[in-house]
Motif scaffolding. Structure first.
Motif, PDB file in Angstrom:
ATOM      1  N   GLY A 191      14.592  35.483  29.961  1.00  0.00           N
ATOM      2  CA  GLY A 191      15.415  35.056  31.272  1.00  0.00           C
ATOM      3  C   GLY A 191      15.448  33.537  31.207  1.00  0.00           C
ATOM      4  N   GLY A 192      14.381  32.881  30.970  1.00  0.00           N
ATOM      5  CA  GLY A 192      14.187  31.559  31.117  1.00  0.00           C
ATOM      6  C   GLY A 192      14.807  30.895  30.022  1.00  0.00           C
ATOM      7  N   VAL A 193      14.638  31.431  28.813  1.00  0.00           N
ATOM      8  CA  VAL A 193      15.441  30.856  27.676  1.00  0.00           C
ATOM      9  C   VAL A 193      17.160  30.962  27.799  1.00  0.00           C
ATOM     10  CG1 VAL A 193      16.180  31.447  25.110  1.00  0.00           C
ATOM     11  CG2 VAL A 193      13.643  31.585  25.973  1.00  0.00           C
ATOM     12  N   LEU A 194      17.461  32.087  28.612  1.00  0.00           N
ATOM     13  CA  LEU A 194      18.773  32.378  28.935  1.00  0.00           C
ATOM     14  C   LEU A 194      19.408  31.016  29.647  1.00  0.00           C
ATOM     15  CD1 LEU A 194      21.009  34.434  27.975  1.00  0.00           C
ATOM     16  CD2 LEU A 194      20.657  35.217  30.491  1.00  0.00           C
ATOM     17  N   VAL A 195      18.448  30.746  30.636  1.00  0.00           N
ATOM     18  CA  VAL A 195      18.915  29.916  31.754  1.00  0.00           C
ATOM     19  C   VAL A 195      19.044  28.374  30.891  1.00  0.00           C
ATOM     20  CG1 VAL A 195      18.451  28.294  33.689  1.00  0.00           C
ATOM     21  CG2 VAL A 195      18.344  30.984  33.444  1.00  0.00           C
ATOM     22  N   SER A 196      17.930  28.164  30.010  1.00  0.00           N
ATOM     23  CA  SER A 196      17.829  26.886  29.544  1.00  0.00           C
ATOM     24  C   SER A 196      18.890  26.648  28.454  1.00  0.00           C
ATOM     25  CB  SER A 196      16.461  26.820  28.728  1.00  0.00           C
ATOM     26  OG  SER A 196      16.082  25.629  27.980  1.00  0.00           O
ATOM     27  N   GLY A 197      19.402  27.691  27.767  1.00  0.00           N
ATOM     28  CA  GLY A 197      20.559  27.453  26.714  1.00  0.00           C
ATOM     29  C   GLY A 197      21.723  27.273  27.758  1.00  0.00           C
ATOM     30  N   PHE A 198      21.986  27.737  28.888  1.00  0.00           N
ATOM     31  CA  PHE A 198      23.092  27.575  29.579  1.00  0.00           C
ATOM     32  C   PHE A 198      23.046  26.151  29.861  1.00  0.00           C
ATOM     33  CE2 PHE A 198      25.547  27.456  33.621  1.00  0.00           C
ATOM     34  CZ  PHE A 198      26.719  27.764  32.996  1.00  0.00           C
ATOM     35  N   LEU A 199      22.053  25.582  30.298  1.00  0.00           N
ATOM     36  CA  LEU A 199      22.031  24.257  31.040  1.00  0.00           C
ATOM     37  C   LEU A 199      22.265  23.170  29.666  1.00  0.00           C
ATOM     38  CD1 LEU A 199      19.413  24.662  33.856  1.00  0.00           C
ATOM     39  CD2 LEU A 199      21.926  24.562  33.992  1.00  0.00           C
ATOM     40  N   LEU A 200      21.258  23.303  29.012  1.00  0.00           N
ATOM     41  CA  LEU A 200      20.978  22.257  27.796  1.00  0.00           C
ATOM     42  C   LEU A 200      21.434  22.652  26.376  1.00  0.00           C
ATOM     43  CD1 LEU A 200      17.529  21.040  29.106  1.00  0.00           C
ATOM     44  CD2 LEU A 200      19.626  19.840  29.435  1.00  0.00           C
ATOM     45  N   GLY A 201      21.770  23.898  26.077  1.00  0.00           N
ATOM     46  CA  GLY A 201      22.281  24.398  24.915  1.00  0.00           C
ATOM     47  C   GLY A 201      21.238  24.424  23.862  1.00  0.00           C
ATOM     48  N   ARG A 202      21.302  24.628  22.734  1.00  0.00           N
ATOM     49  CA  ARG A 202      20.424  24.807  21.432  1.00  0.00           C
ATOM     50  C   ARG A 202      20.131  23.233  20.984  1.00  0.00           C
ATOM     51  NH1 ARG A 202      23.648  27.231  17.064  1.00  0.00           N
ATOM     52  NH2 ARG A 202      25.252  26.827  18.313  1.00  0.00           N
ATOM     53  N   PRO A 203      19.135  22.840  20.411  1.00  0.00           N
ATOM     54  CA  PRO A 203      18.861  21.769  19.844  1.00  0.00           C
ATOM     55  C   PRO A 203      20.133  21.265  18.936  1.00  0.00           C
ATOM     56  CG  PRO A 203      16.836  22.934  19.554  1.00  0.00           C
ATOM     57  CD  PRO A 203      18.019  23.908  20.013  1.00  0.00           C
ATOM     58  N   GLY A 204      20.684  19.997  19.297  1.00  0.00           N
ATOM     59  CA  GLY A 204      21.756  19.687  18.578  1.00  0.00           C
ATOM     60  C   GLY A 204      23.317  20.216  18.966  1.00  0.00           C
ATOM     61  N   HIS A 205      23.137  20.866  20.093  1.00  0.00           N
ATOM     62  CA  HIS A 205      24.252  21.422  20.802  1.00  0.00           C
ATOM     63  C   HIS A 205      24.273  21.182  22.231  1.00  0.00           C
ATOM     64  CE1 HIS A 205      24.216  23.654  16.941  1.00  0.00           C
ATOM     65  NE2 HIS A 205      25.479  23.614  16.929  1.00  0.00           N
ATOM     66  N   GLU A 206      25.535  21.188  22.853  1.00  0.00           N
ATOM     67  CA  GLU A 206      25.502  21.162  24.290  1.00  0.00           C
ATOM     68  C   GLU A 206      25.569  22.316  25.234  1.00  0.00           C
ATOM     69  OE1 GLU A 206      28.631  18.485  25.341  1.00  0.00           O
ATOM     70  OE2 GLU A 206      27.730  16.495  24.622  1.00  0.00           O
ATOM     71  N   GLY A 207      24.991  22.173  26.250  1.00  0.00           N
ATOM     72  CA  GLY A 207      25.314  23.273  27.251  1.00  0.00           C
ATOM     73  C   GLY A 207      26.182  22.786  28.343  1.00  0.00           C
ATOM     74  N   ILE A 208      26.021  23.356  29.454  1.00  0.00           N
ATOM     75  CA  ILE A 208      27.001  22.730  30.715  1.00  0.00           C
ATOM     76  C   ILE A 208      26.675  21.317  31.047  1.00  0.00           C
ATOM     77  CG2 ILE A 208      25.520  23.346  32.629  1.00  0.00           C
ATOM     78  CD1 ILE A 208      28.996  24.323  32.303  1.00  0.00           C
ATOM     79  N   ILE A 209      25.609  21.080  30.689  1.00  0.00           N
ATOM     80  CA  ILE A 209      25.198  19.321  30.899  1.00  0.00           C
ATOM     81  C   ILE A 209      25.495  18.514  29.536  1.00  0.00           C
ATOM     82  CG2 ILE A 209      23.516  17.669  31.345  1.00  0.00           C
ATOM     83  CD1 ILE A 209      21.846  19.946  32.890  1.00  0.00           C
ATOM     84  N   PRO A 210      26.528  17.743  29.540  1.00  0.00           N
ATOM     85  CA  PRO A 210      26.812  16.848  28.463  1.00  0.00           C
ATOM     86  C   PRO A 210      25.667  16.177  27.825  1.00  0.00           C
ATOM     87  CG  PRO A 210      28.361  16.499  30.246  1.00  0.00           C
ATOM     88  CD  PRO A 210      27.078  17.322  30.718  1.00  0.00           C
ATOM     89  N   ALA A 211      25.548  16.212  26.632  1.00  0.00           N
ATOM     90  CA  ALA A 211      24.625  15.777  25.691  1.00  0.00           C
ATOM     91  C   ALA A 211      24.571  14.002  25.913  1.00  0.00           C
ATOM     92  CB  ALA A 211      24.593  15.856  24.309  1.00  0.00           C
ATOM     93  N   VAL A 212      25.829  13.434  26.108  1.00  0.00           N
ATOM     94  CA  VAL A 212      25.902  12.183  26.231  1.00  0.00           C
ATOM     95  C   VAL A 212      25.213  11.778  27.545  1.00  0.00           C
ATOM     96  CG1 VAL A 212      28.179  12.222  27.513  1.00  0.00           C
ATOM     97  CG2 VAL A 212      27.608  10.195  26.142  1.00  0.00           C
TER      98      VAL A 212
END
Length: 530
Positions: free
Chosen positions: A412-433
């Motif tokens: 569950g935590g990984v799912l939320v983390s992926g949604f917010l920040l994405g995978r390494p090198g990819h963006e989630g809901i929060i822009p990487a910039v």
């Protein structure tokens, strides 16, 4: 009514009926404080004198109050103070009914919130759809790369700690009364041989903490375990720079001791209670020599380390050699482990053969897919231990306890983390910039933000190094880079959720806060001089 029992109930009902008016209850409530005259009660109730007198007459006839003339005034006294217990009981009923109504609002609020979330969900927008994809992709990747090879071996090791490691041994070396230099030394550097992430170290932490390890040494292990494994330090030094590699190693060991010491000081009352409880723990008789336990645990740790050995950057040299032959080393470790379990831990040879033969056969049939053989061996070991009625059965029960508690929280935590920040090198809901813009330079805010991002983002073992390398290329300062390296591997949103289930919200908040503060301080100092 001739029945004596019914007459008694009728008498009780008449008393209750006499009180059954708001003004009379107010009168009783005031008379419990002191005697009152009619005039005073009239002002309090806000009614005319004749009405208040009638209420007092009803209470007097019921035997609840009495009157006494003092000069020209008549004062009333509460005859039965015990009636207040009855009123207190009524208050409890009212509170209970109120709580029931409030409890009904909770599911309604959840359902309403879920409905609103669905109603206004921005499905179809690129960023939201991509964040959902990243959440699912990261969870899938985590399940493929870490659950089988990292978590399951860690669960078996943690379960074995709970069953085969004697509590007095843990208390001797890591307990609250243990030599502080020894306890914190063991806790802060023992993770150097474990190439594990912040999630995989959790079952191991729980195992030693449940067995009586002091909070300080256990926290030192929890922090340093994922941060100072040899592979991560060497990769950091070679890819990012020797200065950051050395600073990461020194900072992880030093701050693990500092954080553990602060946690011990803050919660010292609980640690004192643990020491007192330990005084009554009887000395257990060792069922086997210590060296046998060392070989047993060493073989399991070897399986965990070799199976997760990361690919080297160079195509030659020692680290490339270890990676190329990691499954051979894993197989040798597994053979040693199986032999030890049969010889010293009471598992029958024919049972172990049922687990080993299919795994070995699948290894020869699918030589390029070693995970298949690894999975078969894991399933076989689970069947063998779960059907055993001795120590091996207890071992499986302890292992399964860790697995069912930790796995849902982590996924569950990984799912939320992926949604917010994405995978390494990819963006989630929060822009990487946003992240890259906020970690430039060596300001306090840049180091603090890097620590926060590192604390919440999930980093698999060794993946933090190329991520930081990319951020440095985008303008990240060296100070924030070190802050992220110190906070990132040691914490993640999934690990926070699990840590909370082990030590409670108060200790979890203090621990996470200390990690962020220490990472920020270390980044500021390092960035100032380098």
């Amino acid at each position: 009514m001739n029945n004596p029992k019914l007459q008694a109930y009728e008498a009780r009902a008449s008393i209750i009926k006499a009180m059954a008016h708001p003004s009379r209850l107010l009168i009783i409530d005031e008379l419990k404080k002191q005697d009152r005259c009619v005039g005073e009660l009239t002002d309090m109730i806000g009614a005319d004198t004749s009405t208040v007198s009638k209420h007092l007459s009803v209470l007097k006839n019921a035997g609840i109050v009495s009157d006494t003339r003092k000069g020209t005034a008549i004062y009333y006294t509460l005859l039965c103070p015990c009636i207040l217990d009855f009123i207190g009981c009524i208050e409890d009923v009212i509170e209970s009914n109120t709580n029931k109504h409030l409890e009904e609002w909770k599911p309604l609020a959840i359902i309403g919130g879920f409905f609103l979330a669905l109603y206004y969900m921005p499905v179809g927008t690129d960023r939201f759809d991509n964040a959902v994809f990243e959440a699912l992709y990261l969870t899938k990747w985590y399940a493929q790369e870490h659950v089988l090879l990292c978590l399951i071996p860690a669960f078996f090791i943690a379960g074995a700690i709970g069953v085969f490691v004697r509590q007095e041994a843990v208390m001797k070396y890591l307990g609250p009364k243990a030599n502080k230099l020894l306890a914190y030394g063991v806790g802060s550097v023992s993770g150097s041989v474990l190439a594990v992430c912040s999630c995989t170290v959790l079952p191991l932490f729980s195992g030693i903490y449940r067995m009586g390890a002091g909070l300080g040494p256990a926290i030192a292990f929890l922090y340093s375990g994922p941060a100072i494994n040899v592979l991560a330090i060497i990769l950091t030094a070679r890819v990012i720079g020797m200065d950051i590699g050395i600073a990461r190693a020194v900072g992880a060991v030093f701050f693990s001791v500092v954080i553990g010491g602060i946690m011990h000081f803050i919660f010292r009352k609980e640690e004192i209670a643990k020491v007192k409880a330990a005084m009554y723990i009887p000395d257990a008789v060792a069922s086997r020599p210590l060296w046998k336990d060392i070989i047993y645990f060493g073989s399991m740790v070897a399986i965990l380390v070799f199976a997760n050995w990361g690919k080297a950057a160079d195509s030659s040299g020692f680290w490339h050699f270890m990676f190329a032959f990691k499954w051979y080393f894993t197989s040798v470790s597994a053979v040693i482990f199986a032999s030890v379990v049969v010889l010293w831990y009471g598992v029958k040879p024919w049972k172990m053969a049922l687990a080993v033969v299919p795994a070995a056969a699948l290894g020869f049939i699918f030589p390029h897919e070693p995970v298949i053989a690894f999975a078969a061996g894991t399933i076989g070991l689970s069947v063998v231990t779960s059907t055993d009625k001795g120590e091996a059965g207890e071992w499986f029960g302890s292992t399964w306890g860790f697995a069912k508690q930790i796995t849902p929280l982590l996924l569950g935590g990984v799912l939320v983390s992926g949604f917010l920040l994405g995978r390494p090198g990819h963006e989630g809901i929060i822009p990487a910039v946003w992240v890259s813009d906020l970690v430039g330079g060596n300001s306090l805010s840049a180091n603090f933000f890097a620590s926060i991002v590192g604390a919440f983002m999930y980093f698999a073992t060794l993946t933090e190094v190329p991520i930081v390398q990319g951020l440095i290329g985008s303008g990240m300062g060296k100070g924030p880079a070190l802050a992220l390296l110190l906070a990132g591997p040691a914490l993640s949103l999934p690990s926070m959720i699990v840590i909370n289930s082990y030590i409670g919200p108060k200790k979890t908040i203090v621990y996470c806060t200390l990690v962020v503060i220490m990472a920020t301080i270390s980044g500021m100092i390092f960035g100032t001089f380098f």
